[in-house]
Design an enzyme around this catalytic site. Structure first.
Site, PDB file in Angstrom:
ATOM      1  N   ASP A  30       0.858  -1.189   0.000  1.00 36.07           N
ATOM      2  CA  ASP A  30       0.000   0.000   0.000  1.00 36.07           C
ATOM      3  C   ASP A  30       0.896   1.241   0.000  1.00 36.07           C
ATOM      4  O   ASP A  30       1.897   1.307   0.725  1.00 36.07           O
ATOM      5  CB  ASP A  30      -0.908  -0.003   1.227  1.00 36.07           C
ATOM      6  CG  ASP A  30      -2.055   0.994   1.093  1.00 36.07           C
ATOM      7  OD1 ASP A  30      -3.209   0.557   0.985  1.00 36.07           O
ATOM      8  OD2 ASP A  30      -1.785   2.219   1.075  1.00 36.07           O
ATOM      9  N   ASN A  86     -12.864  -2.662   2.509  1.00 36.61           N
ATOM     10  CA  ASN A  86     -13.779  -1.527   2.598  1.00 36.61           C
ATOM     11  C   ASN A  86     -14.708  -1.580   1.390  1.00 36.61           C
ATOM     12  O   ASN A  86     -14.251  -1.715   0.258  1.00 36.61           O
ATOM     13  CB  ASN A  86     -12.994  -0.215   2.626  1.00 36.61           C
ATOM     14  CG  ASN A  86     -12.082  -0.141   3.839  1.00 36.61           C
ATOM     15  OD1 ASN A  86     -12.400  -0.670   4.888  1.00 36.61           O
ATOM     16  ND2 ASN A  86     -10.932   0.482   3.680  1.00 36.61           N
ATOM     17  N   GLN A  93     -14.612   3.013   1.079  1.00 40.08           N
ATOM     18  CA  GLN A  93     -13.879   2.587  -0.121  1.00 40.08           C
ATOM     19  C   GLN A  93     -13.480   3.810  -0.949  1.00 40.08           C
ATOM     20  O   GLN A  93     -14.300   4.690  -1.218  1.00 40.08           O
ATOM     21  CB  GLN A  93     -14.742   1.646  -0.970  1.00 40.08           C
ATOM     22  CG  GLN A  93     -13.975   1.042  -2.130  1.00 40.08           C
ATOM     23  CD  GLN A  93     -14.778  -0.031  -2.877  1.00 40.08           C
ATOM     24  OE1 GLN A  93     -15.908  -0.360  -2.520  1.00 40.08           O
ATOM     25  NE2 GLN A  93     -14.165  -0.580  -3.915  1.00 40.08           N
ATOM     26  N   VAL A  95     -10.818   3.323  -3.637  1.00 37.52           N
ATOM     27  CA  VAL A  95     -10.421   2.814  -4.954  1.00 37.52           C
ATOM     28  C   VAL A  95     -11.458   1.771  -5.367  1.00 37.52           C
ATOM     29  O   VAL A  95     -11.694   0.792  -4.641  1.00 37.52           O
ATOM     30  CB  VAL A  95      -8.999   2.207  -4.921  1.00 37.52           C
ATOM     31  CG1 VAL A  95      -8.647   1.599  -6.279  1.00 37.52           C
ATOM     32  CG2 VAL A  95      -7.966   3.264  -4.537  1.00 37.52           C
ATOM     33  N   HIS A  99     -10.296  -4.862  -3.323  1.00 43.43           N
ATOM     34  CA  HIS A  99      -8.973  -5.126  -2.759  1.00 43.43           C
ATOM     35  C   HIS A  99      -9.099  -5.542  -1.297  1.00 43.43           C
ATOM     36  O   HIS A  99      -9.940  -5.042  -0.563  1.00 43.43           O
ATOM     37  CB  HIS A  99      -8.048  -3.909  -2.896  1.00 43.43           C
ATOM     38  CG  HIS A  99      -8.650  -2.619  -2.413  1.00 43.43           C
ATOM     39  ND1 HIS A  99      -9.549  -1.914  -3.156  1.00 43.43           N
ATOM     40  CD2 HIS A  99      -8.466  -1.935  -1.261  1.00 43.43           C
ATOM     41  CE1 HIS A  99      -9.910  -0.819  -2.477  1.00 43.43           C
ATOM     42  NE2 HIS A  99      -9.270  -0.814  -1.322  1.00 43.43           N
ATOM     43  N   HIS A 101      -7.111  -5.574   2.175  1.00 41.58           N
ATOM     44  CA  HIS A 101      -5.976  -5.024   2.919  1.00 41.58           C
ATOM     45  C   HIS A 101      -5.452  -6.083   3.885  1.00 41.58           C
ATOM     46  O   HIS A 101      -6.240  -6.731   4.587  1.00 41.58           O
ATOM     47  CB  HIS A 101      -6.415  -3.843   3.804  1.00 41.58           C
ATOM     48  CG  HIS A 101      -6.864  -2.618   3.078  1.00 41.58           C
ATOM     49  ND1 HIS A 101      -6.040  -1.533   2.893  1.00 41.58           N
ATOM     50  CD2 HIS A 101      -8.051  -2.294   2.511  1.00 41.58           C
ATOM     51  CE1 HIS A 101      -6.714  -0.576   2.251  1.00 41.58           C
ATOM     52  NE2 HIS A 101      -7.939  -1.018   2.006  1.00 41.58           N
TER      53      HIS A 101
HETATM   54  P1  AMP Z   1      -9.778   1.801   0.337  1.00 37.82           P
HETATM   55  O1  AMP Z   1     -10.402   1.948  -1.051  1.00 37.82           O
HETATM   56  O2  AMP Z   1     -10.181   2.877   1.268  1.00 37.82           O
HETATM   57  O3  AMP Z   1      -9.990   0.433   0.929  1.00 37.82           O
HETATM   58  O4  AMP Z   1      -8.214   1.946   0.219  1.00 37.82           O
HETATM   59  C1  AMP Z   1      -7.507   2.157  -0.957  1.00 37.82           C
HETATM   60  C2  AMP Z   1      -6.072   1.930  -0.607  1.00 37.82           C
HETATM   61  O5  AMP Z   1      -5.322   1.965  -1.796  1.00 37.82           O
HETATM   62  C3  AMP Z   1      -5.489   3.011   0.327  1.00 37.82           C
HETATM   63  O6  AMP Z   1      -4.951   2.375   1.487  1.00 37.82           O
HETATM   64  C4  AMP Z   1      -4.407   3.660  -0.536  1.00 37.82           C
HETATM   65  O7  AMP Z   1      -3.274   4.045   0.219  1.00 37.82           O
HETATM   66  C5  AMP Z   1      -4.080   2.571  -1.534  1.00 37.82           C
HETATM   67  N1  AMP Z   1      -3.557   3.053  -2.805  1.00 37.82           N
HETATM   68  C6  AMP Z   1      -4.078   4.014  -3.599  1.00 37.82           C
HETATM   69  N2  AMP Z   1      -3.320   4.185  -4.696  1.00 37.82           N
HETATM   70  C7  AMP Z   1      -2.301   3.299  -4.608  1.00 37.82           C
HETATM   71  C8  AMP Z   1      -1.180   2.984  -5.437  1.00 37.82           C
HETATM   72  N3  AMP Z   1      -0.948   3.616  -6.587  1.00 37.82           N
HETATM   73  N4  AMP Z   1      -0.334   2.012  -5.019  1.00 37.82           N
HETATM   74  C9  AMP Z   1      -0.549   1.377  -3.856  1.00 37.82           C
HETATM   75  N5  AMP Z   1      -1.588   1.622  -3.040  1.00 37.82           N
HETATM   76  C10 AMP Z   1      -2.453   2.570  -3.399  1.00 37.82           C
END
Ligand code: AMP
Ligand code: ZN
Length: 107
Positions: A30, A86, A93, A95, A99, A101
């Site tokens: 991450d 998430n 969420q 992204v 995914h 974590h």
């Molecule tokens: P979430 O959608 O809240 O579950 O989390 C998205 C996760 O993706 C966050 O912890 C970000 O730090 C991570 N993230 C976003 N862009 C990148 C990237 N280019 N490379 C690695 N991790 C990423």
């Protein structure tokens, strides 16, 4: 899928610290770690979130979960780790590509 940062990582169009790759899954660190070790396991198939998954994804979801302890151990989390998926706006969420974590401090 256009404009999906995780699809671009899968396509090796943008860099990431990859820790695992096979035909269906990829794992990478991450970019904003919330613990000493923090990586993500994602399917290569663009699935928006857990809420969009169907029975068709049952095997793929199982593979993601079973990969988690193997990679966690390899990354130094021998004594346990946390997992999170998430889902949706209210689930935090950010992204919109499914995914998992995996994170922990290894203590
Ligand atoms: P979430 O959608 O809240 O579950 O989390 C998205 C996760 O993706 C966050 O912890 C970000 O730090 C991570 N993230 C976003 N862009 C990148 C990237 N280019 N490379 C690695 N991790 C990423
Ligand atoms: Zn995607």
């Amino acid at each position: 899928m256009d404009n999906c940062i995780f699809c671009e990582i899968i396509a090796h169009k943008i860099p990431a610290q990859l820790i695992y790759e096979d035909a269906e899954l990829i794992a990478f660190n991450d970019i904003h770690p919330r613990a000493k070790v923090h990586f993500l396991i994602i399917p290569k198939k663009h699935l928006v979130s857990l809420a969009e998954c169907t029975e068709q994804e049952q095997e793929l979801l199982g593979k993601m979960l079973l990969l988690a302890p193997k990679l966690a151990k390899q990354q130094g989390l021998q004594h346990g780790f946390k997992t999170a998926i998430n889902t949706g706006r209210a689930g935090g969420q950010e992204v919109w590509h499914l995914h998992l974590h995996i994170y922990g401090d290894g203590v």
